[in-house]
Design an enzyme around this catalytic site. Structure first.
Site, short mmCIF file in Angstrom:
data_model
loop_
_atom_site.label_atom_id
_atom_site.label_comp_id
_atom_site.label_asym_id
_atom_site.label_seq_id
_atom_site.Cartn_x
_atom_site.Cartn_y
_atom_site.Cartn_z
N GLU A 90 14.99 17.48 -3.56
CA GLU A 90 13.64 18.43 -3.47
C GLU A 90 14.45 18.72 -1.84
O GLU A 90 14.58 19.96 -1.22
CB GLU A 90 12.50 17.87 -2.15
N SER A 469 -48.78 -10.42 -14.00
CA SER A 469 -48.80 -12.06 -13.64
C SER A 469 -47.48 -12.78 -13.02
O SER A 469 -48.02 -13.63 -12.47
CB SER A 469 -49.10 -12.31 -15.23
#
Length: 805
Positions: A90, A469
């Site tokens: 770059e 239960s």
């Protein structure tokens, strides 16, 4: 001669005037465009959106959440090879120019004029930082001028390494990745430190146009661009010619990382963590804040939990027969293409989608769903197998009657038989399961249904179901905490309650309306006697039971109706397991949590579940001081002696009661079954000394899960708990439950609650001063307890221990 001097004088004057005009014009342009330039100071406090990562308790990645997949790395943590690759690709003069590279501009123009194949951008890394952070992407000369001016300012304000750090963390590199750290992980499943020359060069090739160099869709272009970057690195002296030539011969080697909770079949767990983070910190913090979340998930236990629940649901579902294929497709041409388009559940492996190709009396030939290439295309390979009669036996039909060519079904490989498969189907019934540390509330595993891909509704935390239960232990714990003893006798006989509206309610046991006489309190839990429980709740009082239910977090505001004592309210699996954890740990309050710790992007801890204080843990060095001490300020919701008594009673559920199938585990366990009215929900919640587990199964739209006596928790829910515990505790020593100081263990007859040392006697836990008498005879009787005396029982309400209730 004079004419020559005048001519040169004229040229000089003209040039000076033109120069002054140009300088004035340039100064004017700079002045005009500098007036509204963004302030570069914002780069000093740069905090980009960063991925939030959720880790399992072993540090492995469970899930990631982000809008931009980015992991921030400071400049010092980025390897030189990666920096060099991007500089070569770059901005080769990055460390020498002042923001704008005039040499680079001239070079790019020259290459363009010569018709060069590899066009070079003239923008420097500094200019790209200015564009990405401050100026924007508008394509205009005005933007380029502003970009150049800001670049000069950035260069004057920040060192080169800081500028490069901003660039390498902000740049978009394709496939949803921002910054080199995320790109290295998601392209190559590596950290930036592990990248090779060709891998670093490929990442550096991407900023120009990531989509043009897609690793699968444009592989040749990607290789060409990567090799160009390698050549630039060689030319710039970062890489030797030999290493560069070798690097260019290597393939791209892109291996996208797949991060999914399905890796640990933990979709429900990860989603619950995500919801909690969203509620706690909000949308922006979750998706951009870079949080590091250490969850409580134990990957191994999660896999065990999911398998135990799935096996239980499948076992129930297959007992009710084959419902038919999922869908039908045309197999007259390439069957792989339409089969590949059907979404398959990703968290039910090793199950696979398949299509029936042909059938006969002995087997069906099937085609398995083809996978997809990394490019997204359907794989060309076609895999087939056989579905034998043995693999379809559970369907209750012949092969020809069950399936026809074109039917889409799920199959599972038969172990040890290559090419042979077993028919499967997604269960209609669902359920949930949670495994928790009873001392801290840390959730080791959570499964909210058969498949998260099928349904995201989390039945462990969102489904309100009747516990049946499995709520009874809290009724009996309330009684034990308020004057009752394990030897207190309660009648198991019919009882009719006149309700406020004048209607009568007569509860029945699971076995029917007939009673069995008086029994000690333990018997009512072990054998899940409804009539005993209602009598006890009537005597203890529903307001007190509601208070205890709230203490344990089962219900927030329980209605004061006697049916609630039988679990007629609605709660969640998570709440029930948390409540049972408090029975297991001696009555200390715990809060269920899926998160151990949260750190912000800078590593600062902003949340910790463990609220205990450690005195002396921060000592700089050892100087013969006292040992550090943990200060536990958690609330005591139940007397530790009571907690042990009810734990001992629930051990009896497994030894002699409704949970006897769990004895096969061969370890000290306690728990309780739960079957609701009409068997719409089946539960088992229990624990070992160090692990609490709860499971329920039922239809999402509640309806009876079966008919007759077989539709009970002991048949379907308890075996799921058993299968889980057998694997989870396989390599753990058998540890008895911890007996708290003050408990006295006395040998009693489990049928009468009286002292006994004969055959069948058990050790019962009593608080100080509550030991049972040597004998007991109810008033008006000449010996034992008589069930026939129950006609008037509602009037015979005692107030002390040992009475007849």
């Amino acid at each position: 001669m004079r004419l020559l001097v005048r001519f040169f004088g004229f040229l000089f004057a003209t040039g000076a005037i033109v120069f002054l005009i140009a300088v004035t014009a340039a100064a004017g342009v700079v002045y005009i465009f500098s007036k509204d330039l963004p302030d570069t100071a914002q780069l000093r406090n740069y905090e980009p959106p960063v991925t939030t990562r959720i880790h399992a308790n072993d540090g492995s990645i469970l899930a990631e959440y982000s809008r931009e997949r980015r992991l921030f790395l400071p400049s010092a943590a980025i390897p030189p090879l990666v920096k060099q690759a991007f500089i070569s690709a770059e901005d080769k003069n990055f460390y020498t120019h002042n923001g704008v590279d005039f040499e680079g501009i001239a070079r790019a123009a020259s290459i363009l004029a010569q018709g060069g194949r590899h066009m070079q951008g003239a923008s420097t890394i500094t200019q790209q930082v200015a564009k990405n952070f401050l100026v924007g992407n508008e394509r205009s000369f005005e933007r380029k001028i502003r970009e150049a001016l800001i670049s000069f300012r950035i260069e004057a304000a920040y060192p080169k390494d800081r500028i490069l750090e901003l660039y390498l963390n902000e740049i978009y590199l394709g496939l949803g990745n921002y910054g080199v750290a995320a790109a290295a992980l998601n392209y190559f499943n590596k950290s930036v430190y592990e990248l090779t020359i060709p891998e670093a060069a490929y990442l550096a090739a991407l900023p120009k146009a990531p989509n043009n160099y897609h690793p699968f869709q444009h592989r040749d272009r990607a290789l060409e661009r990567r090799n160009y970057v390698i050549d630039r690195m060689v030319a710039d002296g970062f890489v030797s010619q030999k290493d560069g030539d070798k690097a260019k011969t290597e393939p791209l080697g892109v291996n996208p990382r797949v991060t999914s909770p399905n890796t640990y079949v933990a979709g429900y767990f990860a989603e619950e963590v995500r919801r909690e983070l969203l509620d706690k910190y909000g949308d922006k913090k979750l998706y951009e804040g870079g949080l590091s979340v250490r969850s409580t998930l134990d990957p191994k236990m999660q896999a065990i939990t999911r398998k135990a629940l799935a096996d239980g649901l499948v076992r129930f579902d297959e007992a009710h027969g084959f419902r038919g294929p999922m869908r039908h497709i045309d197999i007259s041409y390439d069957w792989g293409l339409p089969l590949a388009d059907i979404p398959a559940l990703g968290d039910v492996k090793p199950w696979r989608l398949a299509v029936v190709l042909e059938t006969n009396d002995s087997f069906a030939r099937i085609g398995l769903q083809p996978g997809r290439e990394k490019s997204g295309e359907v794989a060309r390979e076609r895999e087939t197998g056989q579905l034998s009669q043995e693999g379809m036996r559970w369907a209750g039909r012949s092969i020809r009657a069950a399936v026809t060519p074109g039917d889409v079904i799920y199959v599972e490989p038969l172990a040890g038989r290559p090419g042979q498969y077993r028919l499967r189907q997604i269960p209609e019934i669902s359920g949930a399961m949670v495994a928790m540390d009873p001392y801290t509330g840390r959730v080791f595993a959570m499964v909210g249904g058969f498949s998260y891909d099928q349904s995201e509704f989390n039945r462990a935390t969102q489904a309100l179901r009747q516990p049946g239960s499995s709520f009874k232990p809290f009724v009996y714990a309330t009684a034990l905490d308020n004057g009752y003893t394990p030897s207190s006798s309660i009648l198991d006989e019919p009882i009719t309650i006149v309700q406020a509206n004048g209607e009568s309610w007569t509860p029945e046991n699971f076995e029917g309306a007939h009673g069995t006489g008086a029994h000690p309190l333990r018997y009512g839990v072990e054998h899940s006697k409804n009539m005993m429980t209602v009598r006890l709740a009537k005597d203890v009082g529903m307001p007190l039971i509601a208070e205890y239910a709230k203490r344990f977090g089962i219900y927030d505001d329980m209605p004061l109706y006697l049916p609630m004592s039988l679990g007629a309210g609605e709660t969640t699996v998570m709440r029930m397991v948390t409540a049972y954890s408090m029975l297991c740990n001696g009555g200390k309050r715990v809060k269920a949590t899926l998160i151990d710790r949260i750190q912000d992007r800078w590593g600062k801890t902003i949340y910790r579940h463990d609220e205990r204080q450690c005195l002396g843990c921060d000592a700089p060095k050892w100087e013969s001081q006292n040992e550090p001490k943990l200060i536990d300020k958690r609330e005591q919701v139940l007397d530790p002696l009571t907690a042990y008594q009810i734990t001992s009673i629930m051990e009896g559920v497994i030894e002699r009661g409704t949970g006897q199938s769990i004895k096969a585990v061969g370890k000290h366990l306690a728990g309780k079954t739960g079957t609701t009215n009409e068997a719409k929900d089946l539960w088992f919640v229990g624990f070992s000394p160090d692990l609490a587990v709860g499971v329920y199964i039922g239809y999402d739209r509640p309806r009876p899960v079966g008919e007759g006596k077989s539709a009970q928790a002991a048949t379907y829910a308890a075996p799921i708990f058993r299968d889980f515990m057998m694997v989870a505790l396989k390599d753990k020593p058998d540890v008895p439950f911890r007996v708290p100081p003050g408990i006295k263990l006395i040998s009693v007859d489990p049928h009468s609650g009286l002292r006994s040392k004969g055959a069948g006697s058990i050790l019962e836990a009593f608080k100080p001063g509550t030991a049972p008498p040597d004998s007991y005879s109810p008033a008006g009787s000449d010996g034992g307890l008589q069930s026939g005396a129950a006609q008037d029982v509602d009037k015979q309400v005692g107030s002390g221990t040992g009475g007849l209730y």
